[in-house]
Write a protein that holds these residues in place. Structure first.
Motif: not given
Lengths: 261, 251
Positions: A32, A42, A209, A211, A218, A221
């Protein structure tokens, strides 16, 4: 450099990160990146790999594979220089209980080579509502006060990147709002933030943003709005939704509804 | 992008904080000073002095007890508690090299060991009519630093092998009592010659022998040299264990 070029500049780039503990894979091929001035969340259930990812960036665990670059510097090859440019708030607030708030600030200012006069320190503690507690020992302060001090210390050297591990866990709504304001303020100064959270409300309110991570990988995202748009027709997400699809529905739909320890 | 911070700067900040913590926990420091003084006063009689082989030997025993209590309780417990609270992890995410975190604690601890040794040496020399010149004073204080290093490295080994602060607390109390009782009874000879020989080569016994022998450097024997080498051996072995198996987290 133009303003848009500046905001597109990558502050943190994580590539194919792998972290294991005694052969148990905690983080698996995580990649990322975080841009300048961006707040990145996160999200993941307990044990998903959020804290392990953060620990690798903080230099607390050694990754088995992958690379970590901070503003073009290899974090694994230059750990001390990297640490001088990141600010960290760990999951549990932890300073020497016998020191006063003033002494704790003095200690961490010294460790980051920040010179603070007595009046600077009073102003700083005033700005976080701790001016009356300056001579109180850490153990005599409340959880909210400790959290505010911890965030101030994480920011004491105006880091390029601020890492916050579940920063609002255990905070009352007032303290949580205040913390969001401080996070926004940090972004206003051009700093980037990587935070982990269980709160979808928080992710939607403050993150540019996010994820979603689960089982060390992950899953997806994007901006909170993008994630809702992208996954709203997923059958598991539809099953989790009780009306209009929210980020929480996407999260539950993608990570499952069973309780994790 | 900020450059790395100088280790000297980090060490200075850490030492100042650790020294402040030491002063704040002055009750344990005070007990570590008062107990040896109590021993000096109560052992100021011919019977005890004769049993242990003279004033300098008793002085060395008392000094070693003071240093041992401060090193075991002061260092091991503080490290174990701070590790459990996450204080060490919080320091590890700063630009301070990890060695500065531990060395700052050891240096502050050695400074307090030195202060105990000085107090014991002054009071003891008055009570037991032991006269030292400046060189001899300096040598005894250096021996106290060596003794401090033996017990600090032992403390480091304890916190490396045991993670829980409560268990560390229990173990250092046991080690302290065991070292002291075994050392005192063993060295006095009441438990027989075999135990006496073992006690002489125990960490407690070797530190005492170096401290006792060092002011009379002119009559330094090969046995004293062996005791000194044994102390260094203990420091190496304990430090190896203490560094190799040390975990920064209590989990």
């Amino acid at each position: 450099m133009s303003k848009s070029e500046e905001s597109n500049k990558l502050v943190l780039v994580i590539k194919d990160l792998r972290v294991t503990y005694d052969n148990k894979v905690a983080v698996d091929s995580v990649s990322l990146d975080i841009r300048r001035g961006e707040i990145f969340g996160l999200l993941g259930p307990n044990g998903a790999g959020k804290t392990s990812t953060l620990s690798a960036v903080e230099g607390l665990v050694k990754p088995q594979a992958g690379s970590l670059m901070l503003d073009g510097i290899d974090m694994q090859k230059n750990p001390l220089q990297s640490k001088a440019n990141i600010g960290v708030q760990l999951q549990s607030t932890s300073f020497q209980a016998e020191l006063t708030l003033k002494e704790i600030v003095r200690l961490y200012a010294g460790l980051y080579n920040v010179s603070l006069s007595d009046s600077d320190m009073k102003d700083a503690l005033h700005s976080i509502g701790l001016e009356d507690e300056i001579d109180k020992r850490f153990k005599q302060t409340s959880g909210g006060q400790q959290q505010r001090l911890s965030l101030y210390i994480a920011n004491i050297h105006n880091p390029l990147l601020l890492l916050l591990d579940e920063p609002t866990a255990g905070l009352d709504p007032q303290s949580r709002r205040q913390l969001w304001d401080r996070i926004e303020h940090q972004r206003g100064r051009g700093g980037s933030i990587l935070l982990t959270t269980h709160s979808m409300e928080e992710a939607q309110a403050v993150c540019d943003r996010v994820a979603i991570i689960d089982h060390g990988k992950i899953i997806t995202t994007g901006t909170p709005a993008e994630l809702i748009r992208k996954h709203k027709d997923d059958p598991n997400v539809r099953k989790a939704a009780r009306g209009k699809v929210t980020l929480e529905d996407v999260f539950i739909g993608l990570t499952g509804s069973e309780i994790r320890d | 992008m900020i450059d790395s911070i100088s280790p000297k700067q980090c060490l200075k900040s850490l030492m100042r904080a650790n020294f402040t913590v030491l002063i704040r926990t002055r009750r344990s420091l005070l007990i570590s000073i008062l107990f040896p003084i109590f021993l000096l006063v109560t052992w100021d009689n011919k019977g005890t002095l004769k049993a242990f082989g003279g004033g300098m030997f008793v002085l060395a025993i008392v000094m070693t007890i003071g240093i041992m209590s401060l090193s075991l309780f002061g260092y091991a417990l503080a490290v174990a508690r701070d590790r459990e609270r996450g204080v060490l992890q919080r320091l590890r995410v700063t630009p301070a090299p990890t060695w500065t975190i531990m060395v700052s604690r050891i240096l502050v601890q050695e400074l307090s060991n030195l202060s105990i040794a000085t107090v014991v040496l002054i009071i003891g020399s008055i009570l037991y009519h032991e006269h030292f010149n400046l060189l001899e004073y300096t040598l005894v204080l250096l021996a106290s630093l060596l003794g401090g290093a033996v017990f600090l490295s032992a403390s480091q080994a304890v916190v490396a092998l045991i993670k829980s602060a409560d268990t560390v607390n229990a173990v250092v109390r046991f080690v302290y009592i065991a070292f002291m009782l075994f050392g005192l009874l063993g060295l006095s000879g009441v438990l027989g010659n075999t135990v006496k020989a073992i006690a002489r080569w125990s960490p407690f016994g070797t530190v005492i022998r170096v401290t006792e022998g060092i002011p009379h450097i002119g009559t330094w024997t090969s046995s004293s040299s062996l005791a000194l080498l044994t102390c260094v051996g203990y420091i190496i072995v304990f430090s190896y264990i203490g560094i190799k198996w040390f975990n920064w987290e209590s989990r």
